[in-house]
Design a protein around this motif. Structure first.
Motif, mmCIF file in Angstrom:
data_model
loop_
_atom_site.group_PDB
_atom_site.id
_atom_site.type_symbol
_atom_site.label_atom_id
_atom_site.label_comp_id
_atom_site.label_asym_id
_atom_site.label_seq_id
_atom_site.Cartn_x
_atom_site.Cartn_y
_atom_site.Cartn_z
ATOM 1 N N ARG A 234 -2.640 5.213 -10.740
ATOM 2 C CA ARG A 234 -3.998 4.303 -11.182
ATOM 3 C C ARG A 234 -5.104 5.529 -10.709
ATOM 4 O O ARG A 234 -5.290 6.583 -10.049
ATOM 5 N N GLN A 237 -9.822 5.102 -6.895
ATOM 6 C CA GLN A 237 -11.289 4.203 -6.569
ATOM 7 C C GLN A 237 -11.278 4.408 -5.258
ATOM 8 O O GLN A 237 -10.673 4.951 -4.404
ATOM 9 N N PHE A 239 -11.606 3.053 -1.438
ATOM 10 C CA PHE A 239 -10.851 2.205 -0.578
ATOM 11 C C PHE A 239 -11.378 2.381 0.799
ATOM 12 O O PHE A 239 -11.951 3.362 1.339
ATOM 13 N N ASP A 251 -15.004 4.272 4.945
ATOM 14 C CA ASP A 251 -14.841 4.048 3.291
ATOM 15 C C ASP A 251 -14.377 5.327 2.690
ATOM 16 O O ASP A 251 -15.167 6.414 3.243
ATOM 17 N N ALA A 290 -5.107 -5.074 1.726
ATOM 18 C CA ALA A 290 -5.277 -5.429 0.270
ATOM 19 C C ALA A 290 -4.985 -4.381 -0.719
ATOM 20 O O ALA A 290 -5.273 -3.032 -0.311
ATOM 21 N N GLY A 291 -4.664 -4.788 -1.865
ATOM 22 C CA GLY A 291 -4.195 -3.540 -2.697
ATOM 23 C C GLY A 291 -2.709 -2.917 -2.583
ATOM 24 O O GLY A 291 -1.951 -3.688 -1.919
ATOM 25 N N GLY A 320 -6.643 -1.255 -5.810
ATOM 26 C CA GLY A 320 -6.676 -2.668 -6.036
ATOM 27 C C GLY A 320 -7.952 -3.251 -5.521
ATOM 28 O O GLY A 320 -8.801 -2.523 -4.840
ATOM 29 N N GLU A 321 -8.090 -4.533 -5.681
ATOM 30 C CA GLU A 321 -9.224 -5.380 -5.551
ATOM 31 C C GLU A 321 -9.385 -5.361 -3.885
ATOM 32 O O GLU A 321 -8.428 -5.621 -3.175
ATOM 33 N N GLY A 322 -10.551 -4.841 -3.289
ATOM 34 C CA GLY A 322 -10.705 -4.672 -2.095
ATOM 35 C C GLY A 322 -9.683 -4.136 -1.155
ATOM 36 O O GLY A 322 -9.474 -4.033 0.077
ATOM 37 N N ALA A 323 -9.441 -2.517 -1.920
ATOM 38 C CA ALA A 323 -8.153 -1.988 -1.171
ATOM 39 C C ALA A 323 -8.535 -1.536 0.213
ATOM 40 O O ALA A 323 -9.458 -0.879 0.441
ATOM 41 N N THR A 324 -7.515 -2.029 1.136
ATOM 42 C CA THR A 324 -7.909 -1.710 2.590
ATOM 43 C C THR A 324 -6.513 -1.208 3.210
ATOM 44 O O THR A 324 -5.315 -2.241 2.955
#
Ligand code: FES
Length: 338
Positions: A234, A237, A239, A251, A290-291, A320-324
């Motif tokens: 991917r 992004q 995270f 972050d 998340a993610g 992914g969305e809100g990857a944590t």
């Protein structure tokens, strides 16, 4: 092999576009060119945009294989322009004749094994660069290899004329826009038992080669590869990473690695290759809140990547969305241990 750590200046002597996305850059080092072997690379210092407004430019390192032979007093490298870029390929694409770079090396972590053995070379895209010198060296010693070379389009087969002249029909090109695919399982099956496989290219190609080699029951030591910090499944992004032991939440912006962010915040993480090969930077994953982990290494095998209990901080990310991700580092600060 010992790695040279001294930065030395090298001036851009010539630039030439080899394809719509690949530029060859010829460097004239100011202090001469020590001998090198096929598979050797230079480490080049690149300047990246600031991580946030008002922050200073960042310095980072990129690795490029030498595509010429020693003896000219010059180094030639080929650089792929990648989109999206974390900044390194944009910096290299903007270089002009007369610019001065800081360079370390050459070093070699992908040396051609000395003994005679039937050799299959597999290149994906810009991964042709370390294999070019190997093809020349093997042809010179009377053991021309079979070379499978994949690229997106026919226009992206750089150095193909030279390789064709060197290898004849042992060079097989596969253009993915023509739906041509390398059949690794079939190619490996056709190799004699003592053959070796050397691979350089994008991560999915190397992971597929790893899998096909293991499935064929071939000895792991006869498979060698080089990654140059491969990109993932991917796009990179931002995270978030949590380190409960250090009471930190950080972050990771798209242009920085997890390793860089941790080190910038004083979290010691061992590292060596910084390309997802050695496994030294592997960290325990406590949870993915998340993610999903986007493993970008070739150190872990497919099963370990699927299990996701560890990740290589130098290359792997979370997408992914809100990857944590929640991780633990091997390092224990004294204050917390007390
Ligand atoms: S430093 Fe080698 S795998 Fe990360």
């Amino acid at each position: 092999m010992r790695q040279s750590t001294e930065w030395a200046p090298a001036r851009v002597h010539h630039v030439a576009d080899l394809s719509p996305t690949v530029r060859e850059i010829t460097l004239r080092p100011e202090h001469g060119t020590p001998a090198w072997q096929p598979g050797s690379h230079l480490r080049v210092q690149v300047r990246l945009p600031a991580a946030e407004a008002g922050a200073p430019e960042r310095l980072d390192t990129r690795h490029y294989s030498l595509v010429n032979m020693p003896g000219e007093g010059l180094w030639r490298i080929a650089v792929k322009r990648t989109e999206p870029s974390r900044g390194g390929s944009r910096f290299m694409a903007a270089l002009q004749v007369g610019d001065v770079l800081l360079v370390q090396g050459p070093d070699n972590h992908f040396a051609l094994p000395a003994g005679p053995a039937p050799t299959l070379l597999v290149a994906g895209g810009i991964g042709i660069t370390p294999l070019l010198g190997m093809a020349r060296a093997l042809a010179e010693r009377g053991e021309p290899p079979r070379l499978l070379y994949a690229a997106r389009t026919a226009a992206e087969f750089v150095y193909a004329d030279e390789l064709r002249a060197l290898l004849g029909d042992r060079l097989v090109t596969h253009a993915s826009d023509q739906r041509q695919r390398i059949d690794l399982a079939r190619e490996i099956t056709q190799l004699p038992p003592h053959a070796q496989l050397l691979v350089c290219g994008p991560l999915p190609l190397m992971q597929a080669a790893q899998q096909a080699w293991a499935a064929a029951g071939r000895p792991p030591e006869a498979l060698r590869f080089e990654t140059f910090g491969a990109s993932g499944e991917r796009p990179a992004q931002a995270f978030r990473v949590k380190l409960p032991r250090h009471r930190l939440e950080l972050d990771v912006p798209p242009q920085l690695s997890l390793l860089q962010v941790l080190q910038d915040h004083g979290v010691e993480v061992l590292s060596d290759c910084r390309r997802g090969e050695c496994g030294l930077c592997a960290l325990d994953v406590l949870a993915v809140e998340a993610g999903q982990i986007d493993h970008r290494d070739v150190f872990f095998d497919a099963e370990q990547r699927r299990a996701g209990r560890q990740l290589c901080a130098c290359v792997s990310r979370v997408a992914g969305e809100g990857a944590t991700v929640v991780i633990d580092s091997a390092w224990r600060p004294d204050t917390l241990a007390a």
